[in-house]
Write a protein that holds these residues in place. Sequence first.
Motif, short mmCIF file in Angstrom:
data_model
loop_
_atom_site.label_atom_id
_atom_site.label_comp_id
_atom_site.label_asym_id
_atom_site.label_seq_id
_atom_site.Cartn_x
_atom_site.Cartn_y
_atom_site.Cartn_z
N TYR A 34 37.39 31.18 58.10
CA TYR A 34 36.97 31.74 60.10
C TYR A 34 35.78 31.63 60.13
CZ TYR A 34 37.02 36.04 63.27
OH TYR A 34 37.82 36.72 63.89
N ARG A 35 35.36 31.49 61.50
CA ARG A 35 33.68 30.92 61.82
C ARG A 35 33.91 32.04 63.19
NH1 ARG A 35 36.69 26.71 60.78
NH2 ARG A 35 36.74 25.24 62.04
N SER A 36 33.37 32.64 63.80
CA SER A 36 33.23 33.06 64.98
C SER A 36 32.23 32.33 65.86
CB SER A 36 32.59 34.75 65.09
OG SER A 36 33.24 35.52 63.61
N ARG A 37 32.20 32.94 66.66
CA ARG A 37 31.70 32.02 67.34
C ARG A 37 30.67 32.92 68.23
NH1 ARG A 37 34.26 29.79 72.61
NH2 ARG A 37 31.73 29.67 73.40
N THR A 38 28.95 32.78 68.00
CA THR A 38 27.96 33.70 68.77
C THR A 38 28.38 34.54 70.03
OG1 THR A 38 26.56 32.05 70.27
CG2 THR A 38 26.19 32.23 68.02
N MET A 39 27.81 35.66 69.70
CA MET A 39 27.95 36.88 70.88
C MET A 39 27.49 35.86 72.31
SD MET A 39 29.19 39.55 71.09
CE MET A 39 27.89 40.90 71.69
N GLU A 40 26.18 35.33 73.04
CA GLU A 40 25.27 34.22 73.36
C GLU A 40 26.47 33.18 74.06
OE1 GLU A 40 22.25 35.93 70.81
OE2 GLU A 40 24.11 34.78 70.45
#
Length: 443
Positions: A172-178
């Motif tokens: 699992y790899r989240s993308r940054t909020m930005e």
Amino acid sequence: MNTYKVAFVSLGCAKNLVNTEQMMALCRDAGHTVTADAEGADVAVLNTCGFIDSAKSEAIDHILELAELKNQGVLGKLLVTGCLSQRYRDELLEDMPEVDGILGTGSYTDIVPAIEAVMEGDQPTFFGNIDDTIEDGARMVSTPGYTAYLKIAEGCDNRCSYCIIPYLRGRYRSRTMESLLAEARELADRGVKELIVIAQDITRYGIDLYHKRMLGELLRELCRLPFHWVRLHYLYPDELDDALIDVIASEPKILRYIDIPLQHINDGILKAMNRRGSKAEIVALLDKLRARLPGLVLRTSLICGLPGEGEAEFEELCDFLRSAGIERAGIFQFSPEEGTPAAVMENQVDVDVAARRVELLVDLQSRVMDDFNARRMGETLEVLCEGFDPDMGCYAGRSYADSPDVDGKVYFTAAGVVSAGEFVQVRITGAEDGDLMGEIEED
């Protein structure tokens, strides 16, 4: 550098479609012409799904169809990408000479060099690290201008015993909020009105990057942008806590439509599936959601025929579906996918028995949905118009209760012209085969 006409065909889920849109943008930015029509193309790129047997069969059928276009001389080369190529690299190269090159799920961003290689007569086989992919970057959005997907993470850490996805898509790899907010602003600036937030599990968003769940914070920021609807797909029940429910309840743009993949309800089967949580916890969660979110429409997915599922376990699932009144459900037959723990479990269910259970559950669910639609009679619903349907002789659209491609439609008449992407109020007057019928309420 030579430029080519490149056709793209995307199969499977919306997450796969986002990868296709990323490849399309890379090709466009490299000067190639991007098209959806394989006839007359120099290269066709088929982005496949390889999740279960039916998806694999669909992908093979598409490969053979594109191969026939090559035989007819109206298509040059064929590249296959996605989950099927990641899973069956050697088999594709050995058994399907029609395929000129393949890319795994870790190499979507290598599409331009792959096209250049295949057009030079090479057979590219690009397989990057599936745990370390580039998820940011431009997209050529291929959905209608008023609707777009926002993929907030890639991969999965849940490791359900029947599921091959972690082996094909990585951790699992989240993308940054930005990066997500920048992409969302671009979509809003283009006129997108319905933003569909997707990932294999959106409830885990942020745990890997920020060491805490951040979906609530992300949703609040997305709701500050000029979208009209924000739709959520794939919230896992064990991660759907009170804080997140508070955000959904307090943000008017977030639709009262929640997709929670439950898969089963029997505690023994849930344990065999390596699912977190119990029947009691699931029932309590659904009761809480119904109480906190009036008008809530639930969607789920259910699996029949996992090893160890006997008549008692199946009947428990049927009783749950009757009592829970889940408005939308996808019913699937267990597929013993090689490489997964469930494929080698004892007490495998006979395939004919499993198929019959799917039929029974689909019939039961259709009655649940019919009852739900019957309760809509006389209501006025906000509907996103998707254009005029010449076959039906009226307009077609979707309410908050209808996600694109998986749920029904609202067909309605109007005295004047209604543009695609316009929101209108429709009074419901009838229902047929899971769809609703109505007439626009004129001002």
